[in-house]
Design an enzyme around this catalytic site. Structure first.
Site, PDB file in Angstrom:
ATOM      1  N   SER A 140       0.852  -1.184   0.000  1.00 26.97           N
ATOM      2  CA  SER A 140       0.000   0.000   0.000  1.00 26.97           C
ATOM      3  C   SER A 140       0.888   1.234   0.000  1.00 26.97           C
ATOM      4  O   SER A 140       1.662   1.449   0.935  1.00 26.97           O
ATOM      5  CB  SER A 140      -0.861   0.007   1.268  1.00 26.97           C
TER       6      SER A 140
ATOM      7  N   HIS B   4      -0.593  -0.999  -4.654  1.00 22.86           N
ATOM      8  CA  HIS B   4      -1.915  -0.526  -4.227  1.00 22.86           C
ATOM      9  C   HIS B   4      -1.756   0.945  -3.876  1.00 22.86           C
ATOM     10  O   HIS B   4      -0.928   1.304  -3.015  1.00 22.86           O
ATOM     11  CB  HIS B   4      -2.350  -1.343  -2.997  1.00 22.86           C
TER      12      HIS B   4
ATOM     13  N   ASP C  96      -3.323   4.398  -2.487  1.00 27.30           N
ATOM     14  CA  ASP C  96      -4.430   4.856  -1.623  1.00 27.30           C
ATOM     15  C   ASP C  96      -4.719   6.332  -1.829  1.00 27.30           C
ATOM     16  O   ASP C  96      -3.992   7.191  -1.342  1.00 27.30           O
ATOM     17  CB  ASP C  96      -4.062   4.593  -0.147  1.00 27.30           C
TER      18      ASP C  96
ATOM     19  N   MET D 170      -7.017   9.477  -1.118  1.00 29.25           N
ATOM     20  CA  MET D 170      -7.961   9.941  -0.096  1.00 29.25           C
ATOM     21  C   MET D 170      -8.206  11.437  -0.271  1.00 29.25           C
ATOM     22  O   MET D 170      -7.264  12.198  -0.551  1.00 29.25           O
ATOM     23  CB  MET D 170      -7.383   9.686   1.309  1.00 29.25           C
TER      24      MET D 170
ATOM     25  N   HIS E  79      -7.088   2.534  -5.113  1.00 31.29           N
ATOM     26  CA  HIS E  79      -8.170   2.466  -4.123  1.00 31.29           C
ATOM     27  C   HIS E  79      -8.672   3.885  -3.888  1.00 31.29           C
ATOM     28  O   HIS E  79      -7.998   4.677  -3.226  1.00 31.29           O
ATOM     29  CB  HIS E  79      -7.598   1.837  -2.840  1.00 31.29           C
TER      30      HIS E  79
ATOM     31  N   MET F 166     -10.684   6.391  -2.066  1.00 28.37           N
ATOM     32  CA  MET F 166     -11.424   6.706  -0.846  1.00 28.37           C
ATOM     33  C   MET F 166     -11.821   8.178  -0.953  1.00 28.37           C
ATOM     34  O   MET F 166     -11.297   9.060  -0.253  1.00 28.37           O
ATOM     35  CB  MET F 166     -10.542   6.442   0.393  1.00 28.37           C
TER      36      MET F 166
ATOM     37  N   MET G 169     -12.370  -4.300   3.530  1.00 30.11           N
ATOM     38  CA  MET G 169     -11.520  -3.527   4.431  1.00 30.11           C
ATOM     39  C   MET G 169     -11.482  -4.205   5.795  1.00 30.11           C
ATOM     40  O   MET G 169     -12.523  -4.519   6.375  1.00 30.11           O
ATOM     41  CB  MET G 169     -12.042  -2.102   4.575  1.00 30.11           C
TER      42      MET G 169
ATOM     43  N   ASP H 208      -7.565  -5.484   2.954  1.00 28.38           N
ATOM     44  CA  ASP H 208      -6.744  -4.280   3.060  1.00 28.38           C
ATOM     45  C   ASP H 208      -6.867  -3.682   4.460  1.00 28.38           C
ATOM     46  O   ASP H 208      -7.954  -3.308   4.884  1.00 28.38           O
ATOM     47  CB  ASP H 208      -7.267  -3.273   2.023  1.00 28.38           C
TER      48      ASP H 208
HETATM   49  C1  DX5 Z   1      -6.384   2.446   4.568  1.00 24.20           C
HETATM   50  C2  DX5 Z   1      -5.759   1.993   3.253  1.00 24.20           C
HETATM   51  C3  DX5 Z   1      -4.899   0.787   3.426  1.00 24.20           C
HETATM   52  C4  DX5 Z   1      -3.776   1.009   4.429  1.00 24.20           C
HETATM   53  C5  DX5 Z   1      -3.033  -0.272   4.687  1.00 24.20           C
HETATM   54  O1  DX5 Z   1      -7.436   3.342   4.300  1.00 24.20           O
HETATM   55  O2  DX5 Z   1      -6.745   1.693   2.307  1.00 24.20           O
HETATM   56  O3  DX5 Z   1      -4.385   0.415   2.143  1.00 24.20           O
HETATM   57  O4  DX5 Z   1      -2.889   1.973   3.921  1.00 24.20           O
HETATM   58  O5  DX5 Z   1      -2.020   0.031   5.645  1.00 24.20           O
HETATM   59  P1  DX5 Z   1      -1.717  -1.028   6.827  1.00 24.20           P
HETATM   60  O6  DX5 Z   1      -1.273  -2.281   6.133  1.00 24.20           O
HETATM   61  O7  DX5 Z   1      -0.632  -0.382   7.628  1.00 24.20           O
HETATM   62  O8  DX5 Z   1      -2.996  -1.211   7.587  1.00 24.20           O
HETATM   63 ZN    ZN Z   2      -6.156   0.755   0.475  1.00 21.19          ZN
END
Ligand code: DX5
Ligand code: ZN
Length: 237
Positions: free
Chosen positions: A20, A45, A47, A49, A78, A80, A149, A185
Site C-alpha cells: 500500500s 496498491h 491509496d 484519499m 483504491h 477513498m 476492508m 486491506d
Molecule cells: C487504509 C488503506 C490501506 C492502508 C493499509 O485506508 O486503504 O491500504 O494503507 O495500511 P496497513 O497495512 O498499515 O494497515
Molecule cells: Zn487501500
C-alpha cells in the site's frame, strides 16, 4: 475475466501481496517502487484519499501518473473519495489498471463500476468494516474485484479487524464461481495473512508491515511466506 493486460498478470495468481503506497517515502517514489519491484512485489496498491470521504488527505492523479512512469507492474488504485464518478477517466488516463470505489459513497455503485470497465480498467467495490455485506451483494455482477476492508478506510497502521474474515468467507464461493478477485486491506501482516488467505483473500494489501520494517526484502518475503504466496520465480531460493 475482463482484467486489463497488466492486471491480468496477477488476476490469475493467488495469493498476491501488494504494497500500500501510503506510508512510503513519496520524495523518492520511483526508488521505492523500484526497490519493491526488485524484491519481487507484483503490483502496487495506491491509496487515494480526499479528506471528505475519509478524514485523511493523500494524493491524486499526479502520483498515479508518477507511479505509472516508474513501473509496468499493475496499479491497483483504491479511491477513498466522496465523488469518484468525477475522476474515473482521469485515474484511468493516469494509468490505473484496477479502480476500486467504496460502496458507501452517494453515487450508484453499478454505474461507477460499469464506467470503470468502459474505461478499460478492472472494477473494484470496497466496503468498510462497519458496512454489512448485503450492501455489496446487489452489485456483484458489475465487480471484477471486491475489496474487504479490515480497518476503517483512512489510515495505515490500524489493527486488523477479524470480522473481515467472515465477509471474505461469505464471498469466496462467488469469487471462485465467477473467477473474480477478493482483496483484503488493512492490518495485514505475517500474523494476519494466513487467516486472510484461508478465508478466501486473493490479494493482500500491506502498508505498515512493509514500510515500517527496516528491510523491504525481508518484510515482503515474510508476507509472501505467511500468505503462501509463491511470488515471482526470481524469488525462488
Ligand atoms: C487504509 C488503506 C490501506 C492502508 C493499509 O485506508 O486503504 O491500504 O494503507 O495500511 P496497513 O497495512 O498499515 O494497515
Ligand atoms: Zn487501500
Amino acid at each position: 475475466m475482463p482484467f486489463p493486460p497488466r492486471a491480468r498478470l496477477i488476476a490469475n495468481r493467488s495469493p498476491v501481496v501488494l504494497p500500500s503506497m501510503l506510508l512510503c517515502d513519496f520524495g523518492h517514489l520511483a526508488d521505492e517502487i523500484g526497490q519493491l519491484a526488485d524484491v519481487g512485489v507484483e503490483g502496487f496498491h495506491l491509496d487515494v484519499m480526499d479528506g471528505h470521504f475519509v478524514p485523511n488527505l493523500t494524493y491524486g492523479m499526479p502520483i498515479v501518473e508518477a507511479a505509472r512512469r516508474a513501473t509496468e507492474l499493475p496499479l491497483d488504485v483504491h479511491l477513498m473519495i466522496a465523488h469518484p464518478g468525477r475522476y474515473l477517466r482521469a485515474f484511468a488516463d493516469a494509468g490505473a489498471d484496477v479502480i476500486t470505489v467504496h460502496v458507501e459513497v452517494d453515487e450508484d455503485p453499478a454505474e461507477l463500476l460499469s464506467a470503470i470497465r468502459k474505461l478499460g480498467a478492472a472494477a473494484g467495490l470496497a466496503c468498510n468494516p462497519a458496512t454489512p455485506l448485503d450492501r455489496v451483494e446487489p452489485y456483484l455482477p458489475w465487480c471484477d474485484l471486491v475489496l474487504v476492508m479490515s480497518v476503517p478506510a483512512g489510515f495505515g497502521g490500524q489493527p486488523f479487524d477479524r470480522a473481515a474474515l467472515r465477509k471474505l468467507a461469505a464471498l469466496r464461493e462467488w469469487a471462485r464461481a465467477e473467477d473474480r478477485i477478493l482483496e483484503i486491506d488493512g492490518g495485514v501482516n505475517p500474523d494476519t495473512a494466513p487467516d486472510a488467505v484461508e478465508h478466501g483473500a486473493d490479494w493482500l494489501v500491506a502498508g505498515s508491515a512493509i514500510f515500517r520494517s527496516d528491510n523491504y526484502e525481508s518484510a515482503v518475503q515474510a508476507l509472501n511466506r505467511a500468505a503462501g504466496a509463491a511470488g515471482p520465480s526470481r524469488l525462488e531460493p
